[in-house]
Design a protein around this motif. Structure first.
Motif, PDB file in Angstrom:
ATOM      1  N   SER A  45       0.802  -1.221   0.000  1.00 23.98           N
ATOM      2  CA  SER A  45       0.000   0.000   0.000  1.00 23.98           C
ATOM      3  C   SER A  45       0.836   1.272   0.000  1.00 23.98           C
ATOM      4  N   LYS A  46       2.166   1.184   0.134  1.00 23.03           N
ATOM      5  CA  LYS A  46       3.012   2.359   0.245  1.00 23.03           C
ATOM      6  C   LYS A  46       4.063   2.386  -0.863  1.00 23.03           C
ATOM      7  N   LEU A  59       4.454   7.104   0.591  1.00 22.51           N
ATOM      8  CA  LEU A  59       3.238   7.681   0.018  1.00 22.51           C
ATOM      9  C   LEU A  59       2.163   6.608  -0.078  1.00 22.51           C
ATOM     10  N   LYS A  60       0.980   6.935   0.373  1.00 25.48           N
ATOM     11  CA  LYS A  60      -0.140   6.007   0.274  1.00 25.48           C
ATOM     12  C   LYS A  60      -0.496   5.811  -1.186  1.00 25.48           C
ATOM     13  N   TRP A  61      -0.507   4.563  -1.622  1.00 25.36           N
ATOM     14  CA  TRP A  61      -0.679   4.261  -3.049  1.00 25.36           C
ATOM     15  C   TRP A  61      -2.020   4.765  -3.569  1.00 25.36           C
ATOM     16  N   SER A  62      -3.044   4.729  -2.743  1.00 25.09           N
ATOM     17  CA  SER A  62      -4.359   5.169  -3.189  1.00 25.09           C
ATOM     18  C   SER A  62      -4.418   6.674  -3.405  1.00 25.09           C
ATOM     19  N   ASN A  63      -3.408   7.416  -2.890  1.00 24.23           N
ATOM     20  CA  ASN A  63      -3.372   8.862  -3.088  1.00 24.23           C
ATOM     21  C   ASN A  63      -2.542   9.274  -4.299  1.00 24.23           C
ATOM     22  N   TRP A 226       0.292  -8.047   6.784  1.00 22.23           N
ATOM     23  CA  TRP A 226       0.806  -7.058   5.841  1.00 22.23           C
ATOM     24  C   TRP A 226       2.323  -7.199   5.774  1.00 22.23           C
ATOM     25  N   ASP A 228       5.077  -4.446   3.960  1.00 19.92           N
ATOM     26  CA  ASP A 228       5.379  -3.325   3.082  1.00 19.92           C
ATOM     27  C   ASP A 228       6.572  -2.564   3.633  1.00 19.92           C
TER      28      ASP A 228
END
Length: 339
Positions: A45-46, A59-63, A226, A228
């Motif tokens: 996710s990062k 950085l948050k991947w969804s952003n 998780w 990451d």
């Protein structure tokens, strides 16, 4: 004198050599921000972006809106779809263009991993650390304590290799009171994104205590919550067979069920790492009511590779014969290297 053509060629070459070190990766966020640096890794996710102005930024991947890079990167969408892209070009929101002779647009949501290609095994990730602690006391009783620990992990596709080793030696007035080492290797085969099956081998050697040698073979399922750039957490349940060899020549063996955990988390921009690993077991033939072996600690990064660490370790064997019971707690402060 140079001709105009030769001059222009020389000027172009000079500019390219000067400009090449200035090339940087760029990440656009959905809130309109634009960040430049070097894309180090994405796994989960990062996205980790290394910058000159703020260090490593997760950085948050969804952003992430889109991104670009002039460097060669390995982009993995699933276990059967991995592309070694010569460069990445910015696309529409939620997309990126892979340039590799031809151009192919992919959805960011479909990407599971981005990394720099390795020369032999492209999607291999390898990390680990070596910690050392030394304690010298000069008083009525002189004590020297040496403690070395190694932990490393390599991941390739659906396979993950885990290895640990430790050595501890303690002297009291030049008399050896502790002298032991142990090593463990575990192989994980992932069945999907979270579930895996583990097989492990462990060997312990002690030159002071009654139990001289201990061998353990185990297997069982595990679950990865998780894994990451900001940390990892996994648990496993195993069925084990353990063999003991005693200093007087006696031997014994027994079966047991055990639960393991492995947790670490990076804090304060990855400057501090909190970690804990351990195992609790229950012998099936009542050799002991239960066994407990765990450690918890903090690791502070002084440089990209060097760190200071402090940890506490607990070994407990409860409910067996009085000669076989064990209750030890150790604290250590030392330094280490990581990769």
């Amino acid at each position: 004198m140079f001709s105009n053509t030769a001059f222009r060629a020389l000027l172009s070459l000079t500019l390219s050599l000067v400009a090449s070190p200035l090339l940087a990766d760029t990440v656009w966020l959905k809130n309109g921000d634009r960040l430049t640096g070097t894309i180090k890794f994405f796994d989960g996710s990062k996205l980790l972006l290394q910058t000159d102005y703020a260090g490593a930024i997760p950085l948050k991947w969804s952003n992430v809106k889109t991104l670009e890079s002039e460097r060669e990167l390995l982009v993995k969408e699933d276990d059967s779809n991995t592309e070694r892209a010569k460069s990445l070009r910015a696309g529409d929101t939620g997309q990126v263009v892979l340039v590799n002779g031809e151009e192919r647009t992919v959805e960011l949501a479909s990407i599971t991993q981005i990394m720099k290609p390795k020369p032999l095994v492209e999607d291999l990730t390898w990390r680990g650390n070596i910690d050392a602690a030394f304690d010298f006391k000069r008083a009525d009783t002189d004590t020297d304590d040496y403690d070395l620990d190694l932990k490393t992990q390599a991941r390739h596709g659906k396979w993950r290799h885990n290895a640990t080793a430790s050595y501890n030696r303690e002297l009291s007035d030049n008399v050896v009171t502790t002298d032991n080492w142990d090593a463990e290797y575990a192989l994980d085969r992932f069945l999907d994104e979270h579930w895996f099956w583990q097989g492990r081998l462990e060997y312990k050697r002690d030159k002071v205590e009654d139990v001289e040698r201990q061998r353990t073979v185990g297997t069982g399922p595990g679950y990865q919550f998780w894994d990451d750039e900001l940390g990892a957490f996994s648990i496993a349940g195993l069925l084990d067979r353990t063999d003991y060899e005693y200093a007087n020549g006696d031997k014994t063996n027994f079966y047991a069920i055990s639960g393991k955990w492995d947790y670490n988390r990076y804090l304060l921009g990855k400057a501090v790492e909190f970690f804990t690993t351990g195992e609790v077991g229950k012998p099936l033939d009542n050799v002991a009511e239960y066994t407990f072996d765990a450690e918890v600690g903090l690791r502070y990064k002084v440089t990209d590779w060097a760190s200071l660490n402090m940890k506490a370790e607990k070994d407990l064997v409860s409910g067996g014969d009085s000669d076989n019971e064990l209750d030890e707690t150790r604290y250590s402060l030392g330094f280490g290297v990581g990769w």
